[in-house]
Each structure stands twice: as C-alpha cells, then as structure tokens.
Design a protein around this motif. Structure first.
Motif, PDB file in Angstrom:
ATOM      1  N   SER A   1      38.542  44.800  44.112  1.00 24.46           N
ATOM      2  CA  SER A   1      38.759  43.962  42.981  1.00 24.46           C
ATOM      3  C   SER A   1      37.654  43.203  42.734  1.00 24.46           C
ATOM      4  O   SER A   1      36.850  42.619  43.858  1.00 24.46           O
ATOM      5  CB  SER A   1      40.135  43.219  43.411  1.00 24.46           C
ATOM      6  OG  SER A   1      40.246  42.092  42.459  1.00 24.46           O
TER       7      SER A   1
ATOM      8  N   THR B   1      45.307  49.836  36.156  1.00 23.30           N
ATOM      9  CA  THR B   1      45.704  51.480  36.055  1.00 23.30           C
ATOM     10  C   THR B   1      45.496  51.999  37.544  1.00 23.30           C
ATOM     11  O   THR B   1      44.875  51.270  38.596  1.00 23.30           O
ATOM     12  CB  THR B   1      44.775  51.998  35.359  1.00 23.30           C
ATOM     13  OG1 THR B   1      43.355  51.955  35.685  1.00 23.30           O
ATOM     14  CG2 THR B   1      44.827  51.701  33.801  1.00 23.30           C
ATOM     15  N   LYS B   2      45.753  53.282  37.651  1.00 20.56           N
ATOM     16  CA  LYS B   2      45.483  53.776  39.003  1.00 20.56           C
ATOM     17  C   LYS B   2      44.089  53.770  39.282  1.00 20.56           C
ATOM     18  O   LYS B   2      43.513  53.413  40.515  1.00 20.56           O
ATOM     19  CB  LYS B   2      46.091  55.312  39.063  1.00 20.56           C
ATOM     20  CG  LYS B   2      45.928  56.112  40.322  1.00 20.56           C
ATOM     21  CD  LYS B   2      46.566  56.996  40.368  1.00 20.56           C
ATOM     22  CE  LYS B   2      46.370  58.117  41.772  1.00 20.56           C
ATOM     23  NZ  LYS B   2      46.886  59.503  41.663  1.00 20.56           N
ATOM     24  N   GLU B   3      43.102  54.012  38.315  1.00 16.15           N
ATOM     25  CA  GLU B   3      41.766  54.128  38.709  1.00 16.15           C
ATOM     26  C   GLU B   3      41.302  52.449  39.192  1.00 16.15           C
ATOM     27  O   GLU B   3      40.375  52.318  39.802  1.00 16.15           O
ATOM     28  CB  GLU B   3      40.999  54.491  37.432  1.00 16.15           C
ATOM     29  CG  GLU B   3      41.218  56.046  36.890  1.00 16.15           C
ATOM     30  CD  GLU B   3      42.676  56.224  36.275  1.00 16.15           C
ATOM     31  OE1 GLU B   3      43.066  55.062  35.568  1.00 16.15           O
ATOM     32  OE2 GLU B   3      42.942  57.340  36.509  1.00 16.15           O
ATOM     33  N   ASP B   4      41.897  51.509  38.317  1.00 12.93           N
ATOM     34  CA  ASP B   4      41.443  50.257  38.623  1.00 12.93           C
ATOM     35  C   ASP B   4      41.661  50.003  40.291  1.00 12.93           C
ATOM     36  O   ASP B   4      40.882  49.206  40.838  1.00 12.93           O
ATOM     37  CB  ASP B   4      42.356  49.097  38.031  1.00 12.93           C
ATOM     38  CG  ASP B   4      42.040  49.125  36.302  1.00 12.93           C
ATOM     39  OD1 ASP B   4      40.805  49.531  36.257  1.00 12.93           O
ATOM     40  OD2 ASP B   4      43.006  48.791  35.711  1.00 12.93           O
ATOM     41  N   HIS B   5      42.760  50.557  40.938  1.00 12.82           N
ATOM     42  CA  HIS B   5      42.996  50.285  42.235  1.00 12.82           C
ATOM     43  C   HIS B   5      42.052  51.154  43.211  1.00 12.82           C
ATOM     44  O   HIS B   5      42.048  50.858  44.424  1.00 12.82           O
ATOM     45  CB  HIS B   5      44.629  50.882  42.510  1.00 12.82           C
ATOM     46  CG  HIS B   5      45.617  49.877  42.085  1.00 12.82           C
ATOM     47  ND1 HIS B   5      45.673  48.713  42.811  1.00 12.82           N
ATOM     48  CD2 HIS B   5      46.351  49.873  41.120  1.00 12.82           C
ATOM     49  CE1 HIS B   5      46.575  47.870  42.024  1.00 12.82           C
ATOM     50  NE2 HIS B   5      47.195  48.665  41.004  1.00 12.82           N
ATOM     51  N   GLU B   6      41.559  51.920  42.515  1.00 13.17           N
ATOM     52  CA  GLU B   6      40.400  52.805  43.385  1.00 13.17           C
ATOM     53  C   GLU B   6      39.333  52.180  43.491  1.00 13.17           C
ATOM     54  O   GLU B   6      38.516  52.646  44.626  1.00 13.17           O
ATOM     55  CB  GLU B   6      40.155  54.325  43.047  1.00 13.17           C
ATOM     56  CG  GLU B   6      41.476  54.931  42.658  1.00 13.17           C
ATOM     57  CD  GLU B   6      41.353  56.364  41.902  1.00 13.17           C
ATOM     58  OE1 GLU B   6      40.323  56.447  41.284  1.00 13.17           O
ATOM     59  OE2 GLU B   6      42.282  57.280  41.905  1.00 13.17           O
TER      60      GLU B   6
END
Length: 132
Positions: free
Chosen positions: A16, A8-13
C-alpha cells in the motif's frame, strides 16, 4: 470525515502507498469527553451513546442542556418539561429506545446513556472543582 477507497485484487498484490492524515490537534471535538474546554457540551462524545442524534436527538439535547446548565439546588429539577418531552418522543420509537422492564432485570442491563452521561458530567464537575 471518513473516506471510502475501493480496491481491486491487483491493488492488494502490491504494498500500500496510502498515507494516513494526522489528527488535527485543533479539532474542538477530538478527545475532550463530554464537556469541551470552553464548557460547552460535546454532542459527539461517544459517552452519549448516539442519543444526541436520531428521531429524539433534539429533545435529548434540550433536556441534557437544561440539566447541564441547571443552577437549582436539586440539579435538573427545573428541567422536568424537557425530560418529559424526551420521554414522550422515545415512547414513539420503542425499537430504538427500549423501555426498562421489571426492576429485577434492571441490574443486569447496562445503564442507559443519559444516566451514564449525567454520571460522567457529575464526576467531571467534581474533578474540576477538586483541581481548582
């Protein structure tokens, strides 16, 4: 062998935390080229250009195996029937296996995967003979 992960967009924030799995050194198909250490043909070799799969994959495998294991003075001269069957199959799928045009254009086109694989095998055979 591949794994798809949806994010999701949140995962990219956030940074990793994915962990890469090291390559398996005992994988018999990894980094061996056309011929495996045991002398078998590596059908997964990128040098075959995907010819071992697809609608004529079995015909290709039969023809190339015959050529690889041929003991004739003119290598592969005993494989005419297998190559004919492969050619007949390929003619049924002109979009997947385009036929070569005039000879003038042939020089501009890259060699077909079968010719490249045969040349690769021939050079590998010469290298093995030289190192013996």
């Amino acid at each position: 062998k591949d794994r798809i992960i949806f994010v999701t967009k949140e995962d990219h924030e956030t940074p990793s935390n994915a962990e890469l799995v090291a390559d398996d050194p005992s994988d018999p198909y990894e980094e061996h080229g056309l011929i495996l250490p045991n002398g078998d043909i590596n059908w997964n070799c990128p040098c075959l250009g995907g010819m071992a799969s697809g609608p004529c994959g079995e015909q290709f495998k039969a023809a190339f195996s015959c050529f690889h294991y041929s003991k004739e003075d003119v290598k592969g001269s005993d494989c005419v029937d297998q190559f004919r069957a492969m050619q007949e199959c390929m003619q049924k799928y002109p979009d997947l296996y385009p036929q070569e045009e005039e000879e003038e254009e042939e020089e501009e086109k890259p060699a077909d995967p079968l010719q490249e694989a045969a040349a690769s095998e021939a050079s590998a055979t010469k290298e093995e003979a030289a190192s013996s």
